[in-house]
Design a protein around this motif. Structure first.
Motif, short mmCIF file in Angstrom:
data_model
loop_
_atom_site.label_atom_id
_atom_site.label_comp_id
_atom_site.label_asym_id
_atom_site.label_seq_id
_atom_site.Cartn_x
_atom_site.Cartn_y
_atom_site.Cartn_z
N VAL A 87 1.98 9.30 -6.01
CA VAL A 87 2.35 10.67 -5.65
C VAL A 87 3.57 11.11 -6.46
CG1 VAL A 87 3.25 12.13 -3.79
CG2 VAL A 87 1.31 10.62 -3.37
N ALA A 88 4.55 10.24 -6.62
CA ALA A 88 5.74 10.58 -7.41
C ALA A 88 5.37 10.82 -8.87
CB ALA A 88 6.78 9.47 -7.30
N TYR A 111 6.77 -5.94 -6.99
CA TYR A 111 7.02 -6.18 -5.56
C TYR A 111 6.63 -7.61 -5.18
CZ TYR A 111 6.37 -5.95 -0.50
OH TYR A 111 6.42 -6.21 0.84
N CYS A 157 0.84 -1.21 0.00
CA CYS A 157 0.00 0.00 0.00
C CYS A 157 0.86 1.25 0.00
CB CYS A 157 -0.93 0.01 1.20
SG CYS A 157 -2.25 -1.20 1.09
N LEU A 158 1.91 1.25 0.81
CA LEU A 158 2.83 2.38 0.85
C LEU A 158 3.54 2.56 -0.49
CD1 LEU A 158 4.01 4.56 2.70
CD2 LEU A 158 5.77 2.92 3.34
N LEU A 159 3.92 1.46 -1.11
CA LEU A 159 4.57 1.52 -2.42
C LEU A 159 3.63 2.13 -3.46
CD1 LEU A 159 6.93 0.71 -4.34
CD2 LEU A 159 5.73 -1.47 -4.64
N ALA A 209 1.77 2.48 -10.50
CA ALA A 209 1.64 1.94 -9.15
C ALA A 209 1.26 0.46 -9.18
CB ALA A 209 0.60 2.74 -8.37
N LEU A 227 1.04 4.11 -3.00
CA LEU A 227 0.83 5.52 -2.70
C LEU A 227 2.04 6.36 -3.11
CD1 LEU A 227 -1.01 7.63 -1.37
CD2 LEU A 227 0.18 7.17 0.77
N THR A 228 3.23 5.86 -2.82
CA THR A 228 4.46 6.57 -3.17
C THR A 228 4.60 6.73 -4.68
OG1 THR A 228 5.54 5.71 -1.18
CG2 THR A 228 6.97 6.56 -2.92
N VAL A 229 4.32 5.67 -5.42
CA VAL A 229 4.46 5.72 -6.88
C VAL A 229 3.43 6.67 -7.49
CG1 VAL A 229 4.27 4.37 -9.02
CG2 VAL A 229 5.56 3.47 -7.08
N THR A 272 3.58 -2.67 -7.89
CA THR A 272 3.07 -3.65 -6.92
C THR A 272 3.23 -5.08 -7.45
OG1 THR A 272 1.50 -2.00 -6.15
CG2 THR A 272 1.09 -4.27 -5.49
N SER A 286 0.07 7.34 -13.67
CA SER A 286 0.51 7.17 -12.28
C SER A 286 -0.11 5.93 -11.66
CB SER A 286 0.13 8.40 -11.45
OG SER A 286 0.81 9.53 -11.92
#
Length: 143
Positions: free
Chosen positions: A97-98, A120, A89-91, A113, A93-95, A117, A109
């Motif tokens: 936002v980036a 990952y 989830c953090l990954l 993401a 969100l980070t992707v 994932t 975006s």
């Protein structure tokens, strides 16, 4: 070590400290109360048909056919939740936002993401044998 989840079972094979245990406690109360039970139970099998690998302490000698108690610590449970749910989830969100920060549209975006994932979880699959070592069941004692 705090034992968050414990089960009783019968040793089906013993090789020194490494043992295979068939869980046979039937209604695993610890698992039934857990909200992640459906994700944790291997392929939806009942506890009666699950055979796990466990490690016995040096001072504990177990033989085939003996009833034992196996457990996994609270820390290992929280690490598993972080690896399986929190980090992806953090990954994502980070992707996202980036991607937005770099000027990409919502669609690019979001797709990035999802791809991140998938990569990952692919890496988790590739390194599953290394992860399995840190989530090892331990034989606590004889039942």
């Amino acid at each position: 070590m705090s034992q968050g989840v414990t089960h009783t079972g019968v040793v089906v094979a013993a090789d020194g400290r490494n043992v295979k245990v068939r869980m046979d406690d039937g209604n695993a109360a610890g698992c039934a109360a857990c909200s992640l039970h459906s994700l944790c139970s291997p392929l939806g099998k009942s506890d009666d048909s699950v055979i796990i690998l466990a490690r016995a302490h040096d001072s504990l000698i177990v033989n085939e056919g003996e009833r034992v108690i196996v457990g996994i610590g609270d820390g290992a449970q929280w690490r598993a939740v972080a690896i399986a749910f929190s980090l992806p989830c953090l990954l994502m969100l980070t992707v996202v936002v980036a991607g937005r920060f770099l000027g990409f549209g919502d669609d690019i975006s979001a797709l990035s993401a999802l791809i991140a994932t998938v990569v990952y979880f692919g890496m988790l699959y590739i390194f599953r044998s290394r992860l399995r070592v840190s989530y090892r069941w331990k034989v606590i004692g004889k039942a």
